[in-house]
Scaffold this active site. Structure first.
Site, PDB file in Angstrom:
ATOM      1  N   HIS A  69       1.227  -1.365  -0.073  1.00 57.72           N
ATOM      2  CA  HIS A  69      -0.039   0.254  -0.019  1.00 57.72           C
ATOM      3  C   HIS A  69       0.901   2.006  -0.380  1.00 57.72           C
ATOM      4  O   HIS A  69       0.171   2.341  -0.966  1.00 57.72           O
ATOM      5  CB  HIS A  69      -1.347  -0.212   1.375  1.00 57.72           C
ATOM      6  CG  HIS A  69      -1.811   0.905   0.774  1.00 57.72           C
ATOM      7  ND1 HIS A  69      -3.326   1.097   0.572  1.00 57.72           N
ATOM      8  CD2 HIS A  69      -1.932   2.600   1.968  1.00 57.72           C
ATOM      9  CE1 HIS A  69      -3.874   2.324   1.098  1.00 57.72           C
ATOM     10  NE2 HIS A  69      -2.305   2.881   1.457  1.00 57.72           N
ATOM     11  N   GLU A  70       1.800   1.747   1.188  1.00 57.30           N
ATOM     12  CA  GLU A  70       2.900   2.416   0.763  1.00 57.30           C
ATOM     13  C   GLU A  70       3.981   2.611   0.148  1.00 57.30           C
ATOM     14  O   GLU A  70       3.977   3.722  -0.242  1.00 57.30           O
ATOM     15  CB  GLU A  70       3.206   2.112   2.402  1.00 57.30           C
ATOM     16  CG  GLU A  70       2.503   2.685   3.768  1.00 57.30           C
ATOM     17  CD  GLU A  70       1.865   3.621   3.840  1.00 57.30           C
ATOM     18  OE1 GLU A  70       2.127   5.201   2.733  1.00 57.30           O
ATOM     19  OE2 GLU A  70       0.657   3.510   4.327  1.00 57.30           O
TER      20      GLU A  70
ATOM     21  N   HIS B 275       1.893   4.445  -3.097  1.00 51.49           N
ATOM     22  CA  HIS B 275       1.956   6.067  -2.670  1.00 51.49           C
ATOM     23  C   HIS B 275       3.221   6.610  -3.057  1.00 51.49           C
ATOM     24  O   HIS B 275       3.313   7.326  -3.908  1.00 51.49           O
ATOM     25  CB  HIS B 275       1.913   6.159  -0.856  1.00 51.49           C
ATOM     26  CG  HIS B 275       0.230   6.518  -1.051  1.00 51.49           C
ATOM     27  ND1 HIS B 275      -0.765   6.954  -1.190  1.00 51.49           N
ATOM     28  CD2 HIS B 275      -0.541   5.272   0.695  1.00 51.49           C
ATOM     29  CE1 HIS B 275      -2.239   6.831  -0.276  1.00 51.49           C
ATOM     30  NE2 HIS B 275      -1.948   5.942   0.697  1.00 51.49           N
TER      31      HIS B 275
ATOM     32  N   GLU C 207      -4.602   7.657  -3.129  1.00 51.72           N
ATOM     33  CA  GLU C 207      -5.297   6.558  -2.216  1.00 51.72           C
ATOM     34  C   GLU C 207      -5.733   5.831  -3.588  1.00 51.72           C
ATOM     35  O   GLU C 207      -5.642   4.490  -3.173  1.00 51.72           O
ATOM     36  CB  GLU C 207      -6.691   6.558  -1.695  1.00 51.72           C
ATOM     37  CG  GLU C 207      -7.010   5.941  -0.560  1.00 51.72           C
ATOM     38  CD  GLU C 207      -5.882   5.820  -0.022  1.00 51.72           C
ATOM     39  OE1 GLU C 207      -4.662   6.026   0.513  1.00 51.72           O
ATOM     40  OE2 GLU C 207      -5.859   4.563   1.046  1.00 51.72           O
TER      41      GLU C 207
HETATM   42 ZN    ZN Z   1      -3.498   5.029   1.709  1.00 45.80          ZN
END
Ligand code: ZN
Length: 505
Positions: free
Chosen positions: A269-270, A273, A299
């Site tokens: 997830h990170e 980003h 996101e």
């Molecule tokens: Zn996030």
């Protein structure tokens, strides 16, 4: 470059550098800072941020901007400017107007209130005592209504607050998306709950040594194209991504030796980003052309990698044998299809942060409905716990036993971050639509992923999303990339197809 524009962008670079200095201090605070330095550090951070704010809202900057933009109407003097430069100025004017709309005393008062409120929220949650937090929330709502008044809005106060998190999105649009999601999600959750498919989630809660989890996460990050010469991963209590420049984008992760999915999917997830921030064009650093479009689009990048790639079968066709090699005792005898079922287990839960991709948006919908109604005066702070529990029962069929795991679970309202929650839902929807555009435009994308080629997707995202900065709005980006406006349909169809198969519905 146009001389007037040069003056504006040179000043913007200074302002941005100050903000990034604060970001370095904040990164250190969350990772390596000794616990006894909290007070000194928070003073350092707030000093640097106030210097940045003072320069951005100064008369000097106002006068420079006024040579190019009509400050009341936002009309740009386009003489000698190209399309990029016009877009740059439109964004600067937007941000400047937001930053200067609120009286200095109001900002100070709100900051004091929310700082106290966060402290009280922590105690109230620990003691399961809503009445303690309620008066603070009451005041926050009142001030947020005033804040919306300072900014002005089209239909309702929520529109004005939403603008801080998702530029150009209206309450009405969010409501329409939820209207599409609500019945489809409730129906799907209901069918999954009555399914007899075995729950394999226990596979992920065996003992997984943290150093081996870390190594596997790093392998995936490298394959995703996260540039470790321009970034690094550390550990922190709550995972986050922060950027100081496209050449320095950092992520953190949290590992639990008895929960493989926490570290693994948190890292992916990170990583999503971070790829966005590393993909911005450094030559525009300091200006909106080197900034992400919005929280929702940010996101979309993390969710795309975490869920649409990282919780997909093609990804694990390549990575599962590698994971098994690192954890032979735990996974040697577990077939891929059982592992795939385990990482896609759907469990209606009380806590948003632990929700799976089917139930997640229902948690957001509940918060959106309540914060909007609070702002409009349709419900009172006193009624909130009851309304919360009622919505949980209706959406997920479960009821919190305490306010700590109900209405008091998130820090957002105590921070005054009203209008932030919908960006999580938008991220899931934008992400799905962007991923489907990639599926159409990249030859055999999922075949490539199944062979461990993640770079083709990263390059496509870099060209089509990351390097644009704020050249397009979120709405324009989605329309141009996918040929249609944002819609809940692709996301709903994806969930239905995936979970009907997984749960044999
Ligand atoms: Zn996030």
């Amino acid at each position: 470059m146009n001389r007037k524009l040069e003056i504006v962008t040179t000043e913007l670079q200074v302002i941005t550098q100050l903000r990034k200095v604060a970001a370095v201090l904040a990164w250190d605070q969350e990772t390596y800072m000794p616990s006894g330095s909290a007070q000194a550090r928070s003073e350092q951070i707030s000093l640097v941020l106030s210097l940045a704010h003072a320069r951005f809202t100064s008369d000097t900057f106002r006068q420079s901007l006024a040579t190019l933009v009509d400050l009341d109407a936002g009309t740009i003097d386009k003489d000698g400017l190209d399309r990029r430069q016009v877009r740059l100025l439109e964004n600067v004017w937007h941000d400047w107007r937001r930053a200067t709309a609120l009286p200095v005393e109001f900002v100070g008062e709100l900051a004091r209130l929310t700082s106290q409120a966060q402290h009280v929220w922590q105690q109230a949650r620990a003691q399961n005592d809503y009445a303690r937090f309620a008066p603070y929330l009451e005041k926050i709502i009142t001030m947020k209504r005033q804040e919306a008044g300072f900014h002005g809005f089209r239909d309702e106060p929520y529109d004005a607050l939403l603008e801080d998190y998702e530029i150009g999105t209206s309450t009405r649009q969010i409501e329409q998306l939820f209207t599409g999601l609500r019945p489809a999600l409730i129906e799907l959750v209901g069918r999954i709950k009555s399914s007899k498919a075995p729950d394999r989630h226990d596979l992920l809660t065996q003992e997984f040594p943290e150093d081996l989890q870390w190594e596997f996460g790093m392998e995936v990050l490298r394959d995703m194209g996260y540039d470790l010469k321009k970034g690094r991963q550390d550990r922190s209590a709550h995972p986050f991504t922060t950027d100081f420049h496209p050449s320095d984008v950092r992520i953190t992760t949290r590992l639990n030796p008895n929960d493989l999915s926490m570290g693994l999917f948190g890292t992916i997830h990170e990583g999503g980003h971070a790829l966005y921030e590393q993909g911005l064009e450094a030559e525009y650093f300091g200006t909106p052309l080197c900034e992400a479009i919005s929280l929702g689009i940010h996101e979309s990048q993390s969710r795309l990698w975490e869920n649409y790639v990282g919780r997909g079968l093609p990804f694990w066709r390549y990575y599962y044998p590698r994971l098994q090699a690192r954890f032979p005792d735990q996974l040697r005898d577990v077939p891929l299809k059982d592992f795939y079922a385990a990482i896609n287990t759907v469990t209606p839960s009380l806590i948003r942060g632990e929700a799976d991709e089917v139930t997640y948006n229902l948690h957001i919908m509940l918060r959106f409905d309540l914060e909007r109604a609070l702002l409009n005066g349709d419900v009172t702070v006193k009624d909130l716990p009851g309304l919360w529990d009622q919505a949980m029962a209706e959406y997920l069929g479960i009821t919190p036993l305490s306010v700590a795991e109900g209405v008091l679970q998130d820090i957002h309202w105590g921070m005054g971050a009203i209008g932030c929650f919908p960006t999580y839902m938008l991220g899931n929807l934008y992400g799905r639509q962007i991923y489907e555009a990639a599926l159409e435009q990249i030859d055999d994308l999922e075949g490539r992923i199944a062979r461990g080629d993640l770079m083709t997707l990263r390059e496509w995202l870099r060209d089509n999303v990351h390097r644009l900065g704020r050249l397009k709005t979120a709405g324009e980006l989605i329309q141009d990339l996918t040929g249609r406006p944002l819609s809940a349909q692709p996301f709903i169809q994806y969930l239905q197809a995936k979970y009907e198969r997984l749960y044999a519905l």
